[in-house]
Scaffold this active site. Sequence first.
Site, PDB file in Angstrom:
ATOM      1  N   ARG A   1     -18.775  14.809   9.943  1.00 17.54           N
ATOM      2  CA  ARG A   1     -18.668  13.981   8.722  1.00 17.54           C
ATOM      3  C   ARG A   1     -17.305  13.308   8.685  1.00 17.54           C
ATOM      4  NH1 ARG A   1     -17.039  16.277   4.509  1.00 17.54           N
ATOM      5  NH2 ARG A   1     -18.357  18.128   4.616  1.00 17.54           N
TER       6      ARG A   1
ATOM      7  N   TYR B   1     -26.581 -10.398  -3.188  1.00 16.49           N
ATOM      8  CA  TYR B   1     -27.729  -9.553  -2.841  1.00 16.49           C
ATOM      9  C   TYR B   1     -28.144  -8.711  -4.059  1.00 16.49           C
ATOM     10  CZ  TYR B   1     -30.335  -5.681  -0.841  1.00 16.49           C
ATOM     11  OH  TYR B   1     -31.282  -4.725  -0.595  1.00 16.49           O
TER      12      TYR B   1
ATOM     13  N   ASP C   1     -18.068  -9.860   1.345  1.00 15.63           N
ATOM     14  CA  ASP C   1     -19.274  -9.426   2.061  1.00 15.63           C
ATOM     15  C   ASP C   1     -19.543 -10.476   3.134  1.00 15.63           C
ATOM     16  OD1 ASP C   1     -21.873  -8.961   2.917  1.00 15.63           O
ATOM     17  OD2 ASP C   1     -22.543  -8.202   0.974  1.00 15.63           O
TER      18      ASP C   1
ATOM     19  N   LYS D   1     -27.883  -5.934   9.655  1.00 14.65           N
ATOM     20  CA  LYS D   1     -28.283  -7.319   9.869  1.00 14.65           C
ATOM     21  C   LYS D   1     -27.792  -7.824  11.231  1.00 14.65           C
ATOM     22  CE  LYS D   1     -30.041  -6.936   5.761  1.00 14.65           C
ATOM     23  NZ  LYS D   1     -29.375  -5.824   5.117  1.00 14.65           N
TER      24      LYS D   1
HETATM   25  O1  P1T Z   1     -29.461  -2.865   3.244  1.00 12.28           O
HETATM   26  P1  P1T Z   1     -28.052  -2.441   3.407  1.00 12.28           P
HETATM   27  O2  P1T Z   1     -27.637  -2.170   4.818  1.00 12.28           O
HETATM   28  O3  P1T Z   1     -27.677  -1.325   2.478  1.00 12.28           O
HETATM   29  O4  P1T Z   1     -27.132  -3.695   2.987  1.00 12.28           O
HETATM   30  C1  P1T Z   1     -27.082  -4.195   1.684  1.00 12.28           C
HETATM   31  C2  P1T Z   1     -26.687  -5.654   1.708  1.00 12.28           C
HETATM   32  C3  P1T Z   1     -25.396  -6.010   1.398  1.00 12.28           C
HETATM   33  N1  P1T Z   1     -24.979  -7.289   1.418  1.00 12.28           N
HETATM   34  C4  P1T Z   1     -25.828  -8.286   1.739  1.00 12.28           C
HETATM   35  C5  P1T Z   1     -25.341  -9.695   1.749  1.00 12.28           C
HETATM   36  C6  P1T Z   1     -27.147  -8.006   2.067  1.00 12.28           C
HETATM   37  O5  P1T Z   1     -27.959  -9.017   2.389  1.00 12.28           O
HETATM   38  C7  P1T Z   1     -27.599  -6.648   2.034  1.00 12.28           C
HETATM   39  C8  P1T Z   1     -29.020  -6.288   2.316  1.00 12.28           C
HETATM   40  N2  P1T Z   1     -29.896  -7.364   2.229  1.00 12.28           N
HETATM   41  C9  P1T Z   1     -31.242  -7.319   2.419  1.00 12.28           C
HETATM   42  C10 P1T Z   1     -31.920  -6.219   2.733  1.00 12.28           C
HETATM   43  C11 P1T Z   1     -31.927  -8.618   2.271  1.00 12.28           C
HETATM   44  O6  P1T Z   1     -33.077  -8.777   2.735  1.00 12.28           O
HETATM   45  O7  P1T Z   1     -31.324  -9.537   1.700  1.00 12.28           O
END
Ligand code: P1T
Length: 396
Positions: free
Chosen positions: A63, A115, A187, A212
């Site tokens: 961890r 998001y 972000d 992503k």
């Molecule tokens: O899904 P996660 O890895 O927890 O990430 C969240 C997140 C944060 N910031 C942005 C700009 C994002 O697009 C996302 C996650 N977005 C999607 C799942 C989507 O389809 O837009």
Amino acid sequence: MIAQWAQYICYSNIQEMKFNTKTIHGGQENIDPGYNSVMPPIYQTSTYSQESPGKNKGFEYSRSGNPTRSALERSMASLENGKFGISFGSGLAAIDAILKLFKPGDEILSTNDLYGGSYRLFTRIFENLGIKFRFVGMQDAARIEEHINENTRLIWVETPTNPMMNIIDIEAVARIAKKHSLLLGVDNTFATPYLQRPLELGADIIMHSATKYLGGHSDVVMGGLVVNDRELAERLYFIQKASGAIPGPQDCFLVLRGIKTLHLRMQRHCENGEAIARFLKKNPKIAKVYWPGFDDHPNHEIAKKQMSGFGGMISFTTKENTLESATKIVEKLKVFTLAESLGGVESLAGHPASMTHASIPKEEREKIGVVDSLIRLSVGVEDAEDLIADLEQAIG
Ligand code: P1T
């Protein structure tokens, strides 16, 4: 003492490399002193033997630290030209860690177009814990200052924004943040460090949903932060260790492997994105196309200034402007898959109002343009001709 610092610091020779070289080698020296493997071993272990209490080889419990994870954290930091990388079990867990830097009464200024999951985390979890959020349009950076008060601690920027592809001038916002001694978090999920490096523009914290483009193959959920300031890094490492939202070593390996082709994939995402944006703009059944590469995009000049390309994310609305018209299109797509997420090699189509942004009240989302006829595309790296043909038959 929170971590064994030496293993996390990006070495200066890496900083001097160019971007494409960094995707492959950034932070990866001496990853396997035992056998010299070229790829980092997957250290699938929860713990490490100690010679005597406190005497170990830099890792004591997974961890708090794991060599595969450290290799990924160094790689992410090097791509962003930053010093410290800190990874998490998801993008939202990474944002959650940032928010834990603050206390009740503190205020955060956030972009109003972001998001839906970030919005949900802000308003449904952290607002209950006493942190206040103000959602403001930041395309005109000069208007941000009027929302800052003595409780403001962080400016939170997404650029390009999800899903409206607004562009925010990071350098201008950074100047305002510095003037008021605020942190600036960006972000960088949509742009990736291939197109935009916010630390170089004055940001303090970069956040990625590594799920992503960094991972790039739709097979991992992960998040990451990159910072330059050692004290801030120490606080975030402490939160990572104390709260424990860490990614597993297998997932770290997959994201490291994804990063090795980030530059190649992004190049194609940008080319295909442009071809599809231009096709949609000419289509008589389409009303608006949101893509920062158009000369008439309201923030095109800022996009040109701070990004080296316009990416593979596009949103559009239908002329009919109804939920039914959007539903019909996404149901008919064959090469594009109707799914949440983005940034993978395969093309995805999403319906923000009912999927990724459903947790934003209808009234709020419609104010920023997330109407029922909005479709969001994550353009993959297939042949552009096939993608265009697919859209053509679906739009009809
Ligand atoms: O899904 P996660 O890895 O927890 O990430 C969240 C997140 C944060 N910031 C942005 C700009 C994002 O697009 C996302 C996650 N977005 C999607 C799942 C989507 O389809 O837009």
